[in-house]
Design a protein around this motif. Structure first.
Motif, PDB file in Angstrom:
ATOM      1  N   CYS A 105    -114.692 -80.978  -9.403  1.00  0.00           N
ATOM      2  CA  CYS A 105    -113.515 -80.355  -8.814  1.00  0.00           C
ATOM      3  C   CYS A 105    -113.796 -78.916  -8.419  1.00  0.00           C
ATOM      4  CB  CYS A 105    -112.344 -80.435  -9.780  1.00  0.00           C
ATOM      5  SG  CYS A 105    -111.836 -82.126  -9.999  1.00  0.00           S
ATOM      6  N   TYR A 127    -104.929 -85.282 -15.442  1.00  0.00           N
ATOM      7  CA  TYR A 127    -106.032 -85.242 -14.482  1.00  0.00           C
ATOM      8  C   TYR A 127    -105.713 -86.094 -13.263  1.00  0.00           C
ATOM      9  CZ  TYR A 127    -109.065 -83.082 -17.964  1.00  0.00           C
ATOM     10  OH  TYR A 127    -109.616 -82.228 -18.862  1.00  0.00           O
ATOM     11  N   LEU A 134    -103.425 -84.267 -11.091  1.00  0.00           N
ATOM     12  CA  LEU A 134    -104.024 -83.119 -10.415  1.00  0.00           C
ATOM     13  C   LEU A 134    -105.093 -83.532  -9.407  1.00  0.00           C
ATOM     14  CD1 LEU A 134    -104.522 -80.703 -13.412  1.00  0.00           C
ATOM     15  CD2 LEU A 134    -103.269 -80.150 -11.348  1.00  0.00           C
ATOM     16  N   ILE A 135    -105.796 -84.607  -9.707  1.00  0.00           N
ATOM     17  CA  ILE A 135    -106.975 -84.912  -8.895  1.00  0.00           C
ATOM     18  C   ILE A 135    -106.783 -86.175  -8.071  1.00  0.00           C
ATOM     19  CG2 ILE A 135    -109.468 -85.142  -8.917  1.00  0.00           C
ATOM     20  CD1 ILE A 135    -109.389 -84.231 -11.835  1.00  0.00           C
ATOM     21  N   VAL A 175    -108.414 -77.417 -12.947  1.00  0.00           N
ATOM     22  CA  VAL A 175    -109.042 -78.635 -13.439  1.00  0.00           C
ATOM     23  C   VAL A 175    -110.283 -78.315 -14.258  1.00  0.00           C
ATOM     24  CG1 VAL A 175    -110.007 -80.846 -12.795  1.00  0.00           C
ATOM     25  CG2 VAL A 175    -108.199 -79.865 -11.431  1.00  0.00           C
ATOM     26  N   TYR A 192    -109.145 -77.113 -17.607  1.00  0.00           N
ATOM     27  CA  TYR A 192    -108.641 -78.219 -18.423  1.00  0.00           C
ATOM     28  C   TYR A 192    -109.798 -79.061 -18.965  1.00  0.00           C
ATOM     29  CZ  TYR A 192    -103.849 -77.418 -16.805  1.00  0.00           C
ATOM     30  OH  TYR A 192    -102.631 -76.883 -16.544  1.00  0.00           O
TER      31      TYR A 192
END
Lengths: 235, 543
Positions: free
Chosen positions: B285, B357, B360-361, B295, B298
């Protein structure tokens, strides 16, 4: 506008003016914003110091690190920058991708023959004043790979080093301690002793004409930069 | 009936009958000795008619009287079906035919063999040094190498490889690395750009070649080698690497591992896998979004949690040195309940973290635009370049040594092999994220087993001789499923207490060799993302 200003309490009659000013500047603030600097400046808006001392203090308090990863230690270095350890708390946690913007280079890993000239070049590209933190056994001495045919026995063979942080790899706490020690030194205006560096980048044509140089003479241009390793003389 | 089942029954000895000089038995597989000018023919027959589609490892070594290249072949659908091809050459003329025309992955293997041992491969497309600098003198793993002789290393600009095509006006040459934030270490990519697209890519390795094989060859089996594996794939995946060495050494010395130790091994290895995959996720990321983003932080947060557990267990955050031949070094620390609680606490928060995750991703539209259908690695290409692990599974190849070539406690546990068939950067990331969930399942089952294990049956190590001296001339190659794929170790014993040849088959090395297939024709920014999705660790690529 006036509503944002701190409410200044009425001066009690028997307190002198200096204390009053100090109180007025810190009132209404949380304790954690307090600092020796704030207390020093709280008494008066002016300070008197030597310019050099001031610059050293500035340098030590805001160090830009080079984002430079070599081996295993760079993983712990990333942890030092990231949550939990957060090197930025100490005024030294802004990783810069370009050496031209960096003050400190952390050498996190094993330096091998092919990489040493490149590392030297990266170091040369950093602006003065610059500082070097050796992270881990490999950068100090070659560490567990010291006997390897391809391993430079420590980064200090190539560039001068200010602080060594031992460990394999050092814990993030150890690196934080090492960087804090470096900051102390920088604030006090101490510089690292100049060491004799065995390995330098040189033009091939400037090397002493020994058997190896003769052998390579038809492959390498005399103007090309090279680094010549004398493994037998390494510590 | 599929092609595989037709070819599976072909006996290689019959197939190669007219080309075999003699046969050999290696500890893990049969092997044939052939003449150095028959290599391509033998490989072609084995690949086409016997179904060996995976050139797993090439070992080059020097004996007192000869040089030898050993090719180990496998099948992706059944990695227990192994076969060796031994190619001896004379000492005065170490020339052997190249296998690169049959298996493209042999290209880098043979370059490494030439670089370190000095065997020359006839018909190789590009035989030059791969790990050491071009001007290096001598071949360091050959018997006569003098380590003290001086060396000269060049520091020069690299020429445009497309210049001779007369395209220099249209293309631009750039060096990416060896110091570059997106190369995940000290990798050097020589890239030629046509506009913003990658026209040509040459991977330059060796900036972290720290002589791991030499170090292991000078250590003794019992204690001196085990610390080195931690430093191959150093993304806190050390225990997985230790297992590769432990498996090979236990095989060559016929050591047993107690069941309790197997559970401990399995649990700690899967914790390491999660740790490594979180780093892959965070840095990927970083490559796609740029700079130190949420990210990444995290991922580091979750790694810290796992490292805390591993530190409780092993005493170290990264270089665990936890395995011993025949078992592990110590048990779970007292009080055991605290350790189980610490681990369960982590497993409890993990599902929410994974969901975060995904928010977010993977469900992020911008991320999907950057990664879906970018960096496509077709399954056939992946096999040809010897890709394994999440990279192969992201191309839909259903292979996992934990299931296909069982070891440890995996056969007794309930878990699944994750595959995705998108073949792109997105799939490779998704495989890693889903593998974290599977690893968590394994760890949870191991914790339950360890908790209920009777106190008087907690055997940590089997009885291992103080000095191990495997039989003279015994050879074996054993592999485990490490975080990046098939991590194999070749050992040859000469009857002493340290190995005569120690060869590391690194999954990252092979995954990286396919990079040009992913990158050429793509945008340069997507090339960076593809490199991140291969999840290379330079310590393991260069060794």
């Amino acid at each position: 506008m006036s509503s944002d200003l701190p409410i200044i309490p009425e001066p009690p009659g028997d307190r002198d003016v200096v204390t009053y000013t100090q109180d007025a500047r810190t009132v209404g603030q949380d304790d954690r914003f307090d600092s020796p600097l704030r207390r020093a400046l709280g008494t008066t808006p002016f300070i008197l110091t030597k310019f050099d001392q001031f610059m050293n203090w500035v340098r030590g308090s805001s160090m830009f690190m080079l984002q430079f990863g070599i081996a295993c230690c760079s993983i712990e270095m990333m942890h030092t920058y990231a949550v939990k350890h957060d090197l930025d708390r100490f005024g030294a946690g802004v990783p810069r991708a370009s050496p031209r913007q960096a003050d400190v280079i952390i050498i996190p890993g094993t330096v091998v023959s092919k990489f040493a000239p490149r590392m030297k070049r990266v170091y040369d590209q950093m602006p003065e004043p610059k500082f070097v933190v050796n992270m881990g056994s490999c950068a100090i001495s070659g560490g567990p790979f010291q006997e390897g045919y391809n391993v430079v026995k420590g980064a200090e063979e190539v560039i001068p080093v200010d602080i060594h942080v031992p460990g394999c790899p050092p814990r993030p706490e150890a690196l934080v301690y090492g960087v804090a020690k470096l900051q102390d030194r920088v604030r006090n205006g101490e510089s690292s002793p100049v060491v004799v560096k065995p390995y330098e980048l040189e033009q091939f044509g400037d090397l002493e004409r020994d058997e190896l140089v003769e052998h390579l003479a038809d492959q390498i241009d005399p103007d090309d930069l090279v680094m010549r390793y004398n493994w037998a003389d390494s510590p | 009936m599929s092609m595989e089942s037709l070819t599976a029954n072909v006996d290689p000895a019959v197939l190669l009958d007219d080309l075999i000089v003699r046969t050999e038995t290696h500890k893990h597989a049969d092997a044939v000795v052939i003449r150095p000018d028959d290599v391509a023919e033998v490989m072609t027959r084995l690949k086409r008619d016997a179904g060996y589609d995976h050139l797993s490892c090439l070992i080059a070594q020097e004996y007192q009287d000869r040089f030898e290249s050993v090719y180990y072949l496998k099948r992706y659908d059944d990695p227990t079906d192994e076969f060796g091809v031994v190619v001896p050459t004379s000492r005065d003329n170490p020339v052997s035919e190249s296998a690169a025309s049959v298996y493209p992955t042999a290209n880098w293997h043979e370059r490494e063999a030439y670089d370190l041992v000095g065997i020359e491969y006839e018909g190789h497309p590009d035989l030059r040094r791969i790990l050491l600098p071009d001007a290096w003198q001598g071949h360091p793993l050959s018997l006569e190498y003098d380590q003290d002789r001086p060396q000269i290393v060049e520091f020069s600009e690299h020429a445009n490889p497309l210049a001779e095509h007369g395209r220099e006006d249209e293309t631009m040459f750039i060096n990416i690395g060896p110091h570059h934030p997106a190369t995940h270490g000290v990798l050097h990519l020589k890239v030629v750009l046509d506009g913003e697209q990658v026209a040509d890519l040459d991977t330059d390795l060796g900036y972290l070649h720290r002589c791991e094989e030499q170090c292991c060859q000078s250590g003794t089996y019992r204690h001196q080698i085990m610390p080195y594996p931690d430093r191959w794939d150093y993304a806190s995946a050390g225990i997985l690497n230790e297992w590769a060495y432990a498996r090979a050494a236990e095989h060559i010395a016929d050591l047993e591992v107690p069941e309790y130790a197997q559970v401990l091994r399995t649990m700690s290895a899967e914790l390491c896998r999660m740790c490594a995959h979180f780093l892959a996720l965070g840095t990927f990321c970083l490559d796609v979004y740029g700079d130190f983003t949420a990210v990444f932080m995290y991922a580091m947060r979750d790694r810290e949690r796992i490292q805390k557990i591993l530190e409780e267990l092993t005493g170290q955050r990264m270089m665990f040195n936890y395995f011993r031949l025949g078992g592990v070094v110590w048990d779970i620390p007292d009080p055991r309940e605290d350790f189980f609680e610490l681990t369960r606490d982590f497993l409890d928060v993990l599902p929410a973290a994974i969901e975060e995750y995904h928010d977010l991703i993977t469900t992020n539209e911008i991320f999907q635009v950057r990664t879906v259908d970018v960096g496509v690695l077709e399954p056939e290409t992946a096999k040809a370049y010897g890709c394994t692990g999440p990279v192969a599974r992201g191309s839909g190849i259903d292979c996992d040594l934990r299931r296909d070539d069982p070891y440890g406690y995996y056969p007794h546990l309930d878990w699944d092999v994750v595959t995705e068939d998108g073949c792109d950067n997105y799939s490779r990331l998704l495989v890693r994220m889903r593998e974290v969930e599977q690893s968590a399942r394994i760890v949870e089952q191991c914790i339950n087993l360890l908790e209920e294990w009777p106190e008087d049956e907690r055997e940590l190590q089997s009885n291992v001789p103080r000095t191990l001296r495997p039989d003279r001339d015994a050879e074996t190659y054993r592999a485990v499923e490490a975080a990046k794929g098939e991590l194999g170790i070749y050992l040859r014993s000469d009857g002493t207490d340290s190995p005569a040849r120690f060869k590391i088959r690194s999954p990252c090395f092979h995954n990286l060799s396919a990079l040009h297939k992913l990158a050429e024709g793509e945008y340069v920014a997507d090339m960076i993302a593809s490199l991140g999705s291969l999840d290379i660790i330079l310590g393991e690529v260069d060794r």
